[in-house]
Design an enzyme around this catalytic site. Structure first.
Site, short mmCIF file in Angstrom:
data_model
loop_
_atom_site.label_atom_id
_atom_site.label_comp_id
_atom_site.label_asym_id
_atom_site.label_seq_id
_atom_site.Cartn_x
_atom_site.Cartn_y
_atom_site.Cartn_z
N LYS A 9 -69.99 19.80 28.48
CA LYS A 9 -69.31 21.06 28.80
C LYS A 9 -70.23 21.98 29.61
O LYS A 9 -71.43 21.73 29.72
CB LYS A 9 -68.88 21.71 27.49
N TYR A 49 -56.71 19.93 26.68
CA TYR A 49 -56.71 20.57 25.35
C TYR A 49 -55.30 20.92 24.88
O TYR A 49 -55.16 21.78 24.00
CB TYR A 49 -57.61 21.81 25.36
N PHE A 57 -57.92 30.09 19.56
CA PHE A 57 -59.07 29.98 20.46
C PHE A 57 -58.73 29.30 21.78
O PHE A 57 -59.59 29.17 22.66
CB PHE A 57 -60.23 29.24 19.77
N ASN A 112 -70.19 24.04 22.09
CA ASN A 112 -70.70 22.89 21.33
C ASN A 112 -71.06 21.69 22.21
O ASN A 112 -71.02 20.55 21.78
CB ASN A 112 -69.76 22.54 20.17
N HIS A 115 -67.77 17.08 24.56
CA HIS A 115 -66.50 16.64 23.98
C HIS A 115 -66.47 15.12 23.94
O HIS A 115 -66.95 14.46 24.86
CB HIS A 115 -65.32 17.14 24.84
N GLU A 126 -57.13 10.52 27.69
CA GLU A 126 -58.13 11.38 28.34
C GLU A 126 -58.77 10.67 29.54
O GLU A 126 -59.01 11.29 30.58
CB GLU A 126 -59.18 11.82 27.32
P1 CMP Z 1 -63.90 19.83 21.22
O1 CMP Z 1 -64.44 18.66 20.48
O2 CMP Z 1 -64.01 19.82 22.69
O3 CMP Z 1 -62.36 20.04 20.82
C1 CMP Z 1 -61.74 21.32 20.76
C2 CMP Z 1 -62.69 22.44 21.03
O4 CMP Z 1 -62.25 23.74 20.70
C3 CMP Z 1 -63.93 22.23 20.20
O5 CMP Z 1 -64.67 21.12 20.68
C4 CMP Z 1 -64.61 23.60 20.32
O6 CMP Z 1 -65.49 23.67 21.40
C5 CMP Z 1 -63.44 24.53 20.65
N1 CMP Z 1 -63.33 25.64 19.71
C6 CMP Z 1 -63.51 26.91 20.04
N2 CMP Z 1 -63.35 27.69 18.96
C7 CMP Z 1 -63.08 26.89 17.92
C8 CMP Z 1 -62.82 27.11 16.54
N3 CMP Z 1 -62.81 28.33 16.01
N4 CMP Z 1 -62.58 26.04 15.77
C9 CMP Z 1 -62.59 24.77 16.31
N5 CMP Z 1 -62.82 24.53 17.62
C10 CMP Z 1 -63.07 25.58 18.42
#
Ligand code: CMP
Length: 143
Positions: A9, A49, A57, A112, A115, A126
């Site tokens: 990311k 997403y 979020f 984070n 992905h 995907e």
């Molecule tokens: P990812 O594994 O890419 O899948 C969904 C993403 O939503 C997750 O990683 C996080 O980066 C993002 N995200 C942002 N805020 C939240 C939250 N409060 N809880 C869970 N995912 C979140």
């Protein structure tokens, strides 16, 4: 052979973690079969997403993912989908085990780092969303 979609990311790119992350999957023994550096469009991010569309979020997530370049990848190997998820760690970096990418390198759920597809059907969808079939290279490392 199983394939999964991984994306470093914008925070991972900004922090200079691209090499570190690719190294982990290479040294584990998985095979890189697709690689792209791009700034995703809003449309692409929203499709990727879509499952989170109703979550509070979601708008912030789309805004963040489109805010800068990312590294989109397809990795291949036996069990790569589940193994990559283990190597990535729990969604919330503060709950990710040490030794995982998020556990070692992050603290923020909205930032984070990476992905990874969570299941075979998601991986298939995907990969098709991010890559044309001719952008994937089938090859076998000579061991
Ligand atoms: P990812 O594994 O890419 O899948 C969904 C993403 O939503 C997750 O990683 C996080 O980066 C993002 N995200 C942002 N805020 C939240 C939250 N409060 N809880 C869970 N995912 C979140």
């Amino acid at each position: 052979m199983e394939r999964t979609f991984l994306a470093i990311k914008p925070d991972g790119v900004q922090r200079g973690l691209v090499g570190e992350i690719i190294r982990r999957f290479e040294t584990k023994g998985f095979t890189l079969v697709g690689l792209k550096f791009l700034q995703p469009t809003k449309e692409l991010a929203e499709s990727h997403y879509a499952v989170h569309k109703e979550r509070p979020f979601f708008p912030g997530l789309v805004e963040f993912i489109t805010s800068g370049p990312i590294v989109a990848m397809v990795w291949e190997g036996d069990g790569v989908i589940a193994s990559a998820r283990k190597m990535i760690g729990a969604t919330k970096p503060l709950e990710s085990e040490p030794g995982t990418i998020r556990g070692d390198l992050g603290i923020n759920v909205g930032r984070n780092i990476i992905h990874g597809s969570d299941a075979p059907e998601t991986a298939q969808n995907e990969i098709a969303l991010w890559f044309k079939s001719e952008e994937l290279v089938s090859w076998q490392p000579q061991m």
